[in-house]
Design a protein around this motif. Structure first.
Motif, PDB file in Angstrom:
ATOM      1  N   LYS A 104      19.679  62.682   3.313  1.00  0.00           N
ATOM      2  CA  LYS A 104      18.715  62.776   4.411  1.00  0.00           C
ATOM      3  C   LYS A 104      18.197  64.199   4.559  1.00  0.00           C
ATOM      4  O   LYS A 104      17.009  64.426   4.811  1.00  0.00           O
ATOM      5  N   ALA A 105      19.099  65.164   4.400  1.00  0.00           N
ATOM      6  CA  ALA A 105      18.713  66.564   4.539  1.00  0.00           C
ATOM      7  C   ALA A 105      17.699  66.977   3.485  1.00  0.00           C
ATOM      8  O   ALA A 105      16.859  67.854   3.714  1.00  0.00           O
ATOM      9  N   LYS A 106      17.760  66.311   2.319  1.00  0.00           N
ATOM     10  CA  LYS A 106      16.805  66.601   1.244  1.00  0.00           C
ATOM     11  C   LYS A 106      15.512  65.804   1.391  1.00  0.00           C
ATOM     12  O   LYS A 106      14.600  65.932   0.581  1.00  0.00           O
ATOM     13  N   GLY A 107      15.462  64.947   2.415  1.00  0.00           N
ATOM     14  CA  GLY A 107      14.270  64.130   2.625  1.00  0.00           C
ATOM     15  C   GLY A 107      14.192  62.925   1.730  1.00  0.00           C
ATOM     16  O   GLY A 107      13.132  62.312   1.580  1.00  0.00           O
ATOM     17  N   SER A 108      15.315  62.532   1.120  1.00  0.00           N
ATOM     18  CA  SER A 108      15.318  61.409   0.198  1.00  0.00           C
ATOM     19  C   SER A 108      15.266  60.083   0.950  1.00  0.00           C
ATOM     20  O   SER A 108      15.839  59.938   2.033  1.00  0.00           O
ATOM     21  N   LEU A 109      14.591  59.104   0.339  1.00  0.00           N
ATOM     22  CA  LEU A 109      14.588  57.743   0.864  1.00  0.00           C
ATOM     23  C   LEU A 109      15.690  56.902   0.218  1.00  0.00           C
ATOM     24  O   LEU A 109      15.903  55.747   0.605  1.00  0.00           O
ATOM     25  N   ASP A 110      16.373  57.476  -0.743  1.00  0.00           N
ATOM     26  CA  ASP A 110      17.403  56.764  -1.502  1.00  0.00           C
ATOM     27  C   ASP A 110      18.729  56.910  -0.770  1.00  0.00           C
ATOM     28  O   ASP A 110      19.550  57.765  -1.083  1.00  0.00           O
ATOM     29  N   LEU A 111      18.948  56.037   0.218  1.00  0.00           N
ATOM     30  CA  LEU A 111      20.103  56.152   1.095  1.00  0.00           C
ATOM     31  C   LEU A 111      21.056  54.978   0.875  1.00  0.00           C
ATOM     32  O   LEU A 111      20.918  54.213  -0.064  1.00  0.00           O
ATOM     33  N   LEU A 112      22.040  54.857   1.746  1.00  0.00           N
ATOM     34  CA  LEU A 112      23.017  53.791   1.639  1.00  0.00           C
ATOM     35  C   LEU A 112      22.354  52.421   1.761  1.00  0.00           C
ATOM     36  O   LEU A 112      21.389  52.248   2.506  1.00  0.00           O
ATOM     37  N   GLY A 113      22.917  51.451   1.036  1.00  0.00           N
ATOM     38  CA  GLY A 113      22.427  50.091   1.139  1.00  0.00           C
ATOM     39  C   GLY A 113      22.796  49.472   2.470  1.00  0.00           C
ATOM     40  O   GLY A 113      23.590  50.035   3.244  1.00  0.00           O
ATOM     41  N   PRO A 114      22.253  48.288   2.792  1.00  0.00           N
ATOM     42  CA  PRO A 114      22.411  47.710   4.124  1.00  0.00           C
ATOM     43  C   PRO A 114      23.847  47.425   4.525  1.00  0.00           C
ATOM     44  O   PRO A 114      24.250  47.715   5.665  1.00  0.00           O
ATOM     45  N   SER A 115      24.654  46.868   3.629  1.00  0.00           N
ATOM     46  CA  SER A 115      26.042  46.554   3.979  1.00  0.00           C
ATOM     47  C   SER A 115      26.857  47.822   4.174  1.00  0.00           C
ATOM     48  O   SER A 115      27.625  47.957   5.145  1.00  0.00           O
ATOM     49  N   THR A 116      26.702  48.766   3.245  1.00  0.00           N
ATOM     50  CA  THR A 116      27.447  50.018   3.333  1.00  0.00           C
ATOM     51  C   THR A 116      27.039  50.800   4.579  1.00  0.00           C
ATOM     52  O   THR A 116      27.887  51.324   5.310  1.00  0.00           O
ATOM     53  N   THR A 170      33.503  48.747   3.128  1.00  0.00           N
ATOM     54  CA  THR A 170      32.090  48.390   3.297  1.00  0.00           C
ATOM     55  C   THR A 170      31.759  46.952   2.920  1.00  0.00           C
ATOM     56  O   THR A 170      30.767  46.401   3.388  1.00  0.00           O
ATOM     57  N   HIS A 171      32.560  46.339   2.053  1.00  0.00           N
ATOM     58  CA  HIS A 171      32.269  44.996   1.553  1.00  0.00           C
ATOM     59  C   HIS A 171      33.543  44.148   1.592  1.00  0.00           C
ATOM     60  O   HIS A 171      33.967  43.592   0.575  1.00  0.00           O
ATOM     61  N   ASN A 172      34.116  44.025   2.776  1.00  0.00           N
ATOM     62  CA  ASN A 172      35.364  43.285   2.932  1.00  0.00           C
ATOM     63  C   ASN A 172      35.062  41.797   3.149  1.00  0.00           C
ATOM     64  O   ASN A 172      35.411  41.208   4.168  1.00  0.00           O
TER      65      ASN A 172
END
Length: 339
Positions: A104-116, A170-172
């Motif tokens: 987020k600090a780098k301005g990236s849109l490539d973040l955690l997936g919905p479940s995680t 995250t995926h239990n």
């Protein structure tokens, strides 16, 4: 399965990490795009290319860039090495949260997936880590689990426990655990199997024997759909419409019961042409980077570094600043300690 010497194991482990990162980079410019949009924007992905400016997740990223698939797999690898084979769930949660904050600090849109993301926001807000992840049915656990398969033999005691350590925060869920188990076992068997197809066959038989863990989900079973996908692959050898039919019949979304069967189907179908599998994934539409990354890890584990063009893997390493050999060696060191 044949005995592998030490050098071969290390080459296969490095091949798996190269396959993960190359598949990720090939799928980077097309992730979350439809097949038609990919055709309109790129014609056909035939190598590493820059992402277009309106790519939904990675706009304008340069050719050879990896995404969260590789970065989270390497994060898990680091935790396995630190934990001498084990993954501490609290450290995994903290590491994933720190990773997203840095993105987020780098301005990236490539973040955690919905479940995680949902599970870790619960952790951030003070939730009991044993109670999170009970809605996670997407492919986040499967996409980062390959290092578990590199560090442990399926035949060692408690392989399924190591897989569960990597996914339960995250995926239990049954889909989350089962998809991660199938991928990790395919990678682990691949390290010592005669072929990719042998590895996948062994993995599915093993997964069938393991009692599923996690919260029940009404969604279609991952293992059943993977078996159906492999039957589809066998029935459609040489079919020019194979990729279109695969996408239409099985789906390519972030749901684990779509993307994981498709990734294994592509690895099976293109077992003698690993790059072809990754390119097919990059062009198929949907969660292209994850499908290609999972397929690449399995193919690399069973074929070694010769599976992929050296100029491609070197470009990915250079652009994304990856140094994979020491990580591969550390994971094999752990594997050699398995009973």
């Amino acid at each position: 399965m044949k005995e592998m010497n030490n050098a071969s194991l290390r080459d296969r482990a490095l091949g798996a990490l190269q396959g993960i990162s190359l598949g990720d980079a090939l799928g980077m410019p097309t992730q979350s795009m439809s097949h038609q949009w990919i055709q309109d924007a790129y014609g056909k992905i035939e190598g590493l290319v820059n992402a277009i400016s309106d790519e939904p997740i990675a706009p304008n990223m340069p050719a050879g860039s990896v995404t969260d698939d590789t970065e989270q797999a390497l994060l898990v690898a680091g935790l396995i090495v630190k934990g001498k084979g084990h993954i501490d769930p609290h450290e995994l949660a903290a590491s994933l949260l720190s990773w997203e904050d840095s993105m987020k600090a780098k301005g990236s849109l490539d973040l955690l997936g919905p479940s995680t993301k949902f599970a870790l926001e619960q952790v951030r807000n003070g939730a009991d880590i044993n109670q999170t992840g009970q809605t996670g049915t997407t492919n986040g656990a499967a996409m980062r689990v390959a290092p578990v398969g590199l560090a442990h033999r399926v035949t060692s005691s408690g392989f399924e426990n190591f897989v569960y350590e990597s996914c339960r925060v995250t995926h239990n869920t049954v889909p989350g655990f089962r998809s991660a188990l199938i991928v990790a076992a395919s990678v682990s068997f691949g390290m010592e199997a005669e072929s990719t197809r042998d590895a996948i066959s062994h993995a599915l038989r093993y997964a069938e024997s393991i009692h599923s863990r996690g919260a029940w989900s009404p969604k279609a079973d991952v293992l059943t759909r993977t078996r159906l996908a492999l039957e589809f692959a066998k029935e459609n050898e040489g079919n020019p419409d194979f990729q279109d039919m695969l996408r239409n019949e099985f789906g390519t979304s972030v749901e684990s019961n779509e993307s994981v069967p498709v990734a294994l189907c592509l690895a099976w179908h293109y077992a003698e042409n690993p790059l072809g599998a990754l390119l097919a994934a990059a062009n198929i539409g949907g969660d292209t980077d994850t499908i290609a990354s999972i397929a690449g890890g399995i193919l690399g584990a069973s074929s070694g570094t010769e599976a992929f063009p050296k100029e491609f893997t070197e470009q990915v390493s250079m652009v994304s600043n990856l140094n994979l050999a020491p990580i591969a060696d550390s994971l094999v060191d752990l594997r050699e300690q398995d009973e």
